[in-house]
Structure formats: C-alpha cells, structure tokens
Write a protein that holds these residues in place. Structure first.
Motif, PDB file in Angstrom:
ATOM      1  N   ASP A  49       0.302 -22.975 -31.675  1.00  0.00           N
ATOM      2  CA  ASP A  49       0.924 -24.199 -32.177  1.00  0.00           C
ATOM      3  C   ASP A  49       2.371 -23.955 -32.592  1.00  0.00           C
ATOM      4  O   ASP A  49       3.250 -24.757 -32.285  1.00  0.00           O
ATOM      5  CB  ASP A  49       0.128 -24.738 -33.369  1.00  0.00           C
ATOM      6  N   LEU A  50       2.608 -22.844 -33.272  1.00  0.00           N
ATOM      7  CA  LEU A  50       3.947 -22.577 -33.802  1.00  0.00           C
ATOM      8  C   LEU A  50       4.915 -22.115 -32.722  1.00  0.00           C
ATOM      9  O   LEU A  50       6.121 -22.338 -32.833  1.00  0.00           O
ATOM     10  CB  LEU A  50       3.861 -21.511 -34.899  1.00  0.00           C
ATOM     11  N   LEU A  51       4.401 -21.487 -31.665  1.00  0.00           N
ATOM     12  CA  LEU A  51       5.267 -20.919 -30.634  1.00  0.00           C
ATOM     13  C   LEU A  51       5.262 -21.738 -29.345  1.00  0.00           C
ATOM     14  O   LEU A  51       5.726 -21.263 -28.312  1.00  0.00           O
ATOM     15  CB  LEU A  51       4.835 -19.474 -30.330  1.00  0.00           C
ATOM     16  N   LYS A  52       4.765 -22.967 -29.415  1.00  0.00           N
ATOM     17  CA  LYS A  52       4.614 -23.773 -28.188  1.00  0.00           C
ATOM     18  C   LYS A  52       5.940 -24.152 -27.562  1.00  0.00           C
ATOM     19  O   LYS A  52       6.010 -24.496 -26.393  1.00  0.00           O
ATOM     20  CB  LYS A  52       3.795 -25.031 -28.490  1.00  0.00           C
ATOM     21  N   LEU A  71      -1.330  -9.711 -35.622  1.00  0.00           N
ATOM     22  CA  LEU A  71      -0.278 -10.725 -35.586  1.00  0.00           C
ATOM     23  C   LEU A  71       0.759 -10.388 -34.514  1.00  0.00           C
ATOM     24  O   LEU A  71       1.168 -11.253 -33.727  1.00  0.00           O
ATOM     25  CB  LEU A  71       0.393 -10.829 -36.957  1.00  0.00           C
ATOM     26  N   THR A  72       1.173  -9.134 -34.481  1.00  0.00           N
ATOM     27  CA  THR A  72       2.191  -8.709 -33.526  1.00  0.00           C
ATOM     28  C   THR A  72       1.691  -8.835 -32.090  1.00  0.00           C
ATOM     29  O   THR A  72       2.385  -9.377 -31.216  1.00  0.00           O
ATOM     30  CB  THR A  72       2.606  -7.248 -33.806  1.00  0.00           C
ATOM     31  N   GLU A  73       0.475  -8.354 -31.830  1.00  0.00           N
ATOM     32  CA  GLU A  73      -0.062  -8.373 -30.467  1.00  0.00           C
ATOM     33  C   GLU A  73      -0.320  -9.801 -29.983  1.00  0.00           C
ATOM     34  O   GLU A  73      -0.014 -10.130 -28.830  1.00  0.00           O
ATOM     35  CB  GLU A  73      -1.355  -7.549 -30.405  1.00  0.00           C
ATOM     36  N   GLN A  74      -0.861 -10.646 -30.845  1.00  0.00           N
ATOM     37  CA  GLN A  74      -1.164 -12.006 -30.411  1.00  0.00           C
ATOM     38  C   GLN A  74       0.106 -12.827 -30.201  1.00  0.00           C
ATOM     39  O   GLN A  74       0.189 -13.634 -29.271  1.00  0.00           O
ATOM     40  CB  GLN A  74      -2.101 -12.681 -31.406  1.00  0.00           C
ATOM     41  N   ALA A  75       1.109 -12.601 -31.037  1.00  0.00           N
ATOM     42  CA  ALA A  75       2.383 -13.301 -30.841  1.00  0.00           C
ATOM     43  C   ALA A  75       3.040 -12.865 -29.536  1.00  0.00           C
ATOM     44  O   ALA A  75       3.560 -13.691 -28.775  1.00  0.00           O
ATOM     45  CB  ALA A  75       3.314 -13.044 -32.020  1.00  0.00           C
ATOM     46  N   ALA A  76       3.016 -11.560 -29.248  1.00  0.00           N
ATOM     47  CA  ALA A  76       3.592 -11.047 -28.001  1.00  0.00           C
ATOM     48  C   ALA A  76       2.859 -11.608 -26.785  1.00  0.00           C
ATOM     49  O   ALA A  76       3.478 -11.973 -25.776  1.00  0.00           O
ATOM     50  CB  ALA A  76       3.537  -9.521 -27.993  1.00  0.00           C
ATOM     51  N   GLU A  77       1.541 -11.709 -26.890  1.00  0.00           N
ATOM     52  CA  GLU A  77       0.744 -12.249 -25.788  1.00  0.00           C
ATOM     53  C   GLU A  77       1.107 -13.705 -25.503  1.00  0.00           C
ATOM     54  O   GLU A  77       1.277 -14.117 -24.355  1.00  0.00           O
ATOM     55  CB  GLU A  77      -0.744 -12.138 -26.130  1.00  0.00           C
ATOM     56  N   ILE A  78       1.235 -14.498 -26.561  1.00  0.00           N
ATOM     57  CA  ILE A  78       1.575 -15.918 -26.394  1.00  0.00           C
ATOM     58  C   ILE A  78       2.984 -16.076 -25.823  1.00  0.00           C
ATOM     59  O   ILE A  78       3.241 -16.950 -24.991  1.00  0.00           O
ATOM     60  CB  ILE A  78       1.445 -16.653 -27.742  1.00  0.00           C
ATOM     61  N   VAL A 113       0.792 -15.044 -46.525  1.00  0.00           N
ATOM     62  CA  VAL A 113       1.979 -15.137 -45.682  1.00  0.00           C
ATOM     63  C   VAL A 113       1.953 -16.483 -44.966  1.00  0.00           C
ATOM     64  O   VAL A 113       1.033 -16.765 -44.196  1.00  0.00           O
ATOM     65  CB  VAL A 113       2.003 -13.995 -44.644  1.00  0.00           C
ATOM     66  N   VAL A 114       2.939 -17.333 -45.245  1.00  0.00           N
ATOM     67  CA  VAL A 114       3.004 -18.657 -44.621  1.00  0.00           C
ATOM     68  C   VAL A 114       3.644 -18.506 -43.242  1.00  0.00           C
ATOM     69  O   VAL A 114       4.784 -18.048 -43.125  1.00  0.00           O
ATOM     70  CB  VAL A 114       3.803 -19.647 -45.484  1.00  0.00           C
ATOM     71  N   LEU A 115       2.902 -18.877 -42.208  1.00  0.00           N
ATOM     72  CA  LEU A 115       3.412 -18.759 -40.844  1.00  0.00           C
ATOM     73  C   LEU A 115       4.145 -20.030 -40.437  1.00  0.00           C
ATOM     74  O   LEU A 115       3.597 -21.129 -40.463  1.00  0.00           O
ATOM     75  CB  LEU A 115       2.260 -18.494 -39.871  1.00  0.00           C
ATOM     76  N   SER A 116       5.406 -19.864 -40.076  1.00  0.00           N
ATOM     77  CA  SER A 116       6.241 -20.953 -39.601  1.00  0.00           C
ATOM     78  C   SER A 116       7.303 -20.367 -38.688  1.00  0.00           C
ATOM     79  O   SER A 116       7.796 -19.256 -38.941  1.00  0.00           O
ATOM     80  CB  SER A 116       6.905 -21.682 -40.768  1.00  0.00           C
ATOM     81  N   GLU A 117       7.632 -21.101 -37.651  1.00  0.00           N
ATOM     82  CA  GLU A 117       8.694 -20.638 -36.759  1.00  0.00           C
ATOM     83  C   GLU A 117      10.068 -20.885 -37.365  1.00  0.00           C
ATOM     84  O   GLU A 117      11.078 -20.384 -36.869  1.00  0.00           O
ATOM     85  CB  GLU A 117       8.583 -21.333 -35.393  1.00  0.00           C
ATOM     86  N   LYS A 118      10.109 -21.637 -38.485  1.00  0.00           N
ATOM     87  CA  LYS A 118      11.383 -22.004 -39.103  1.00  0.00           C
ATOM     88  C   LYS A 118      11.858 -20.999 -40.149  1.00  0.00           C
ATOM     89  O   LYS A 118      13.046 -20.937 -40.456  1.00  0.00           O
ATOM     90  CB  LYS A 118      11.262 -23.379 -39.766  1.00  0.00           C
TER      91      LYS A 118
END
Length: 301
Positions: free
Chosen positions: A297-300, A235-242, A166-171
């Motif tokens: 990095d992606l959600l900065k 993935l879900t928990e760490q994204a929510a935390e950030i 799964v390629v992680l990108s905010e785009k």
C-alpha cells in the motif's frame, strides 16, 4: 455543535494525517510554535507560555508533541529536550486547564513501545509488563506519568496512552529513510537484522487515535503495533521485493552504526515484540495487519 479536539505536535506526521479524518466530526485546533492558520494557537515551552484561547470549550486533547528520538545523537542536552518536549508540554497544558478551571472528557497521549526497554528478546510484551531500565524506557515512563496526572488531578475523565511502534509511511520516518538505498539497489539489513521492529501502518495508528477518541470506555495503556511480528531483515527484504530491487549487500555492521549514531544506535539495533491483543479485544480492527500488504500500500506509487 461539534466537540472541540486540541492536538499538539501539529507539524508531525500523525497530527497531519489524523486531523484530516477528525475534521468531519470534530472542530480541530492545534498548538504550534508558530501560528499560520486560524485554527492554530501558539505556545512556547521555553517561556512556559500558551495562548489560553486554545482551551476554550474544548472536550479532548490529543498530545502528540515530542522531539524525534532518532533525529540527532543523544547528547546530554538532546536527552533533556526529548524528555521535556513530551513531559513539560503536558504539564503546561495541565497547568493551563487548572488555571482556567476547565475539564476534559479525554486526554489521549502518544507513548512509545520502548516502554518495555530496548533489547532483543523472544518475549512478547503486553501492557501488564513492567517498564525497562534504559533511556527510551525512562522517557516513556515519564511521558505516561505526565499523562496520568490529568486523571489523578480530575482534569480529564479518562486518559488513554498509545504505546506506538515504528510508524510506516512513505512520507516520513524509518521507511522513508530506507527507500533511497533500496531503490538504488544497495539496501541491506542493519546489524544482525534479527532485531524485532514493532510496526504499524500510518493509516492504522490514525484509526487507533480516532477509535480511542470515539470510545469513552477506553482508558489506560494500549500497545499500538500491528499483529504480525517482523524483524529488521523482514522489513528490508519485503520492501526490496515489492520495489523489485536486488538485496545482495552485506548487513550494515553494528559497530559502524554505533560509531555514527552513538547511544542512539540501540534504537535501530535492538527491538522486541509486543502484543496488540488488548486493543483488538476492545474492538479495534487493523486495516493492515500484515507487513507485506502494508508495504504494498505504501510503495504502490
């Protein structure tokens, strides 16, 4: 003179990001369905046609073309399109190179980490493991067989296949789809949340293609996934935390996803781990080996 690299899948995320890097050292061309720029050349898979000028003096092909596996329900017609967009495109390139008696230094092809099958197990798959026996595995096996033909028929000196997670990108892709509910405070894991998600930062997958291009000793299949294993819940928990958002909603039940997506739901409800040791042993270094740093990095912004 710069070597010429021809990239398929011109409108995809990886192609767009990768081309920015390669343009410093290579002349980059694209195969696309509708020409818009001078370095683009048209092809039409349905008609089996391609602008043969695209292949003049080329040294490398990076084959990224492929209909998105998670964009539409898997009807019989959609399954054919998913396979054809990967396999028949490679065959058209091979046929054109043979017709014009052209040789390549390398044919570097996208592939999928679902080569090993789509199921949640505790096994950590390596490139030595046999393929699975479901639809996504079938797609990937046919994809890689089409790539190997370039070596078997002596058109390319070497073939590299990057089995991408799964390629992680905010785009684009999975992370982008997760963000709206997370930002609204209603995000939650999918199914059990315990399914592994072999992942890789967009920066690292582009770096890996560049690494494969620049290291002529590389050949064969490589797992293109980060060293740190993570589940859908991670993935879900760490994204929510950030994002500093709460995560209190119950998991999205598996049966709901199956009703919405049909057979396609297996792509989000199941997943195993895969090892990236082979590419690391070849000398590749990840900039984002850990999920939390990748997400920061992606959600900065």
């Amino acid at each position: 003179m710069k070597e010429i690299v021809l990239i398929t899948g011109a409108n995809g995320l990886i192609a767009r990001e990768l081309s920015k890097r390669l343009e410093k050292e290579y002349t980059v061309r694209f195969l696309t369905r509708k020409k818009q720029h001078a370095n683009e050349f048209e092809w039409n898979l349905k008609n089996g046609t391609v602008d043969e000028n695209a292949f003049e003096n080329i040294s490398h092909v990076i084959h990224l073309a492929g209909a998105g596996v998670a964009e539409k329900r898997w009807t019989g017609e959609r399954k054919k399109e998913i396979i054809s967009s990967r396999v028949d495109t490679a065959r058209l390139i091979l046929k054109t190179l043979q017709k014009n008696n052209r040789k390549l230094k390398s044919f570097i092809s996208a592939s999928g980490i679902n080569y090993y099958g789509t199921e949640t197990t505790e096994k950590i798959f390596t490139e030595q493991d046999a393929p699975g026996n479901d639809f996504l595995s079938e797609v990937t096996v046919l994809w890689e067989q089409a790539a190997d033909k370039f070596r078997d028929q002596h058109i390319a000196e070497r073939v590299v296949k990057l089995r991408t997670g799964v390629v992680l990108s905010e785009k684009e892709g999975a992370l982008k789809k997760m963000l709206p509910p997370l930002r609204a405070g209603i995000g939650s894991p999918l199914g059990t949340g315990n399914q592994y998600m072999p992942w890789i930062h967009i920066h690292d997958i582009c770096s890996m293609y560049e690494f494969a291009l620049q290291n002529p000793e590389l050949h064969g299949a490589f797992n293109a996934v980060a060293p740190e294993h993570a589940t859908n819940r991670d993935l879900t928990e760490q994204a929510a935390e950030i994002l500093k958002k709460p995560l209190f909603m119950p998991n999205v039940p598996s049966f709901v996803l199956k009703l919405i997506f049909g057979e396609l739901s297996v792509a989000v409800l199941e997943g195993s781990r895969a090892s990236c040791e082979k590419i690391q042993n070849a000398g590749f270094q990840f900039e984002f080996p850990h999920l939390k740093e990748a997400l920061k990095d992606l959600l900065k912004n």
